[in-house]
Enzyme design. Structure first.
Site, PDB file in Angstrom:
ATOM      1  N   ASP A 196       9.901 -17.248   2.876  1.00  0.00           N
ATOM      2  CA  ASP A 196       9.007 -16.027   2.310  1.00  0.00           C
ATOM      3  C   ASP A 196       9.749 -15.607   0.940  1.00  0.00           C
ATOM      4  OD1 ASP A 196       8.236 -13.442   1.685  1.00  0.00           O
ATOM      5  OD2 ASP A 196       8.609 -12.574   3.601  1.00  0.00           O
ATOM      6  N   GLN A 245       9.915 -11.592  -2.488  1.00  0.00           N
ATOM      7  CA  GLN A 245      11.049 -11.038  -3.394  1.00  0.00           C
ATOM      8  C   GLN A 245      11.905 -12.159  -4.193  1.00  0.00           C
ATOM      9  OE1 GLN A 245      11.295  -7.796  -3.702  1.00  0.00           O
ATOM     10  NE2 GLN A 245       9.977  -7.358  -2.305  1.00  0.00           N
TER      11      GLN A 245
END
Lengths: 428, 149
Positions: free
Chosen positions: A215, A218
């Site tokens: 993921d 960020q």
């Protein structure tokens, strides 16, 4: 008198290569007053502000090139398709993909993860299989797996966090079993700022014959990304976290994996031939792109990536770490403060998360807002992190390439105001 | 635009006092109704317990955690609830909700007692839900007692 700073302290040894004061000129939203004060925008982990070039690209696309892609023979459709596919090729090159067919446009990181969970998970998971997650994950890297686990009978397991906000990698050898089919982990924690050692995790996961999804919501915005060097199998990221528009993001996946996966949604664009009772699918990556996509978003995301690339992701990370180092140094002066995440700024990107002894994060956020300082208070869509540290919410300031030390000082001044209202020894 | 004046009216001393030293905090033995409410967006939580005898609230206590506004509001509310008839409590909840939505006459209603100090919250729209959390619990209590009748 304070002794001079040793040159080895994290804040002293770096001299940021980028000039945030110069870059600020490119971001119209930063130049406004909020509640009578100049805006100090410290909520970049939620979303980043957009440079003029990105805004212009959006407007130019709709003004000059707007047409549907891959359909028309006419000039505008040709231009729109060229810009849309050109953007894909640029993103592919930027993250080190083998080619544009490995990059699928999505609405953002969340949709990218849902795509893998539903499509790959739906056809590869069965009763008793295991998916390995971590306590650090954003809800968008937990809930899609819960949904597919429920459908397939697969089981979720979690790597825990240590006291300082790092993953307990020592647990991996035990948690990775023959039943583990996939591990999903964040590149960088949105709640703690921790940068995870993805290459090391990838090696362990692959040794067990499992796949690794990262993921990168960020990650890509704050950290150089090379999917080959990371060693993962899927990488999901969003445009709006890296100065692009909302509603656009991408999934990168290894070609042979994407090729073997069934479509995620059905509709136009993703088909080759449609017959009354069956259809055949378009080639990659269009197989996963049903319906008219966010063309303007894709076109503008490329401009954001170009902007970021020109500054250099390494310089951005260095700048953020310098701000984090400075912020941590000053926050530690507050009596009774609790700081979350690794103490060394080198282990994190531009996020500081903390709680004060006497004031709740929402009260902190309200008071800071009256000073024009925008931060986030809450669980940051990471309730497992909050549970791990037994807090219901934290206050989070998150920095980006246009933030300055002066803005960290503004944050500290705001926290002084909080202390004077809420501090047990404060003014009455 | 919010100003320092609005900020000091938001965080009045009486609010901070209730936040630091809440009234009626703890479990209520022999509660006739228990309602748990949370605001999943911010994590504030409240469990309101009341003992109703006939149509009167004879006792009200709470436990909870969260921001100063949510916790001060429920603390003040439990003080006011004691000895109120059910329909009076419903009226009180309506008055308070009106005050949160900027109604000046509601803010002058003395029956709200300490709760009037929360008038300043109405100038901070994102915080209104904090002040109303305890009242959501109260409305649930009242709905239940009505459906039992």
């Amino acid at each position: 008198m304070n002794p001079p700073l040793e040159p080895t302290t994290p804040t002293a040894k770096r001299s940021p290569a980028l000039d945030p004061y110069a870059l600020r000129g490119d971001f119209p939203a930063l130049h406004q007053e909020v509640n009578g004060h100049p805006l100090a925008y410290l909520d970049n982990a939620a979303t980043t502000q957009k440079p003029e070039a990105v805004l212009e690209a959006l407007l130019r696309y709709y003004r000059e090139d707007n047409a549907n892609v891959h359909r028309g023979i006419h000039e505008l459709s040709r231009r729109a398709t060229e810009a849309y596919e050109g953007s894909r090729a640029r993103i592919a090159e930027w993250i080190g993909a083998e080619g544009p067919e490995e990059v699928v446009w999505t609405r953002g990181t969340t949709e990218a993860i849902n795509l893998v969970a539903a499509s790959w998970g739906g056809s590869n998971l069965s009763e008793g299989d295991e998916i390995l997650l971590t306590e650090m994950e954003h809800h968008s890297n937990i809930v899609p797996w819960q949904l597919i686990a429920e459908r397939t009978g697969a089981r979720l397991r979690y790597v825990e966090l240590d006291e300082e906000g790092r993953l307990r990698l020592d647990q991996l050898p035990e948690l990775l079993t023959e039943r583990t089919k996939l591990m999903a982990v964040s590149h960088v924690s949105n709640a703690l700022g921790t940068i995870n050692p993805v290459p090391e995790i990838a090696r362990l996961v692959h040794e067990r014959g499992a796949l690794l999804l990262v993921d990168g919501a960020q990650g890509a915005a704050h950290h150089p990304v090379d999917v080959k060097a990371l060693g993962c199998d899927f990488y999901a990221f969003s445009g709006h976290k890296l100065m692009g528009p909302t509603g656009i993001g991408a999934l990168w996946g290894r070609e042979e994996l994407l090729d073997a996966m069934p479509p995620y949604q059905g509709g136009g664009e993703m088909i080759r031939v449609v017959k009354p009772d069956m259809s055949t699918w378009a080639a990659l990556p269009h197989k996963f792109e049903a319906g008219t996509p966010n063309i303007a978003g894709a076109v503008a995301m490329r401009v954001a990536v170009d902007y970021l690339d020109r500054i250099g992701p390494e310089a951005v990370l260095e700048h953020e770490q310098s701000l984090v180092g400075y912020a941590l140094e000053r926050l530690r002066e507050i009596p009774g403060i609790r700081l979350y995440g690794p103490p060394d700024p080198e282990e994190r990107s531009g996020v500081v998360s903390f709680s004060l002894q006497d004031a709740h994060p929402h009260d902190v956020a309200t008071i800071l807002d009256t000073e024009g300082v925008a931060i986030r208070a809450g669980h940051h869509c990471a309730q497992l992190v909050m549970r791990r540290y037994q807090v219901s919410a934290t206050t989070r300031a998150s920095f980006y390439l246009y933030n300055t030390r002066e803005e960290v000082d503004r944050l500290m001044d705001g926290l002084d105001a909080v202390q004077s209202i809420f501090g047990s020894t404060g003014t009455q | 635009m919010t100003t320092d004046v609005q900020l000091s009216s938001l965080y009045q001393q009486v609010i901070l006092d209730h936040y630091r030293k809440p009234k009626n905090k703890g479990d209520l033995e022999e509660a006739t109704a228990t309602v748990f409410m949370e605001n999943p967006v911010c994590g504030d939580e409240i469990r309101l317990q009341v003992r109703i005898e006939g149509d009167e609230i004879v006792e009200a206590r709470f436990v909870g955690s969260g921001c100063s506004i949510s916790q001060a509001s429920i603390s003040m509310l439990t003080q006011v609830l004691k000895g109120k008839k059910l329909d009076e409590a419903a009226l009180l909840a309506n008055r308070f909700t009106e005050m949160m939505h900027g109604d000046e006459t509601a803010a002058r209603d003395r029956s709200l007692k300490d709760l009037r100090a929360l008038q300043g919250v109405s100038k901070f729209p994102v915080r209104i839900k904090c002040a109303l959390l305890g009242f959501d619990a109260l409305k649930e209590v009242l709905d239940r007692s009505r459906s039992e009748e």
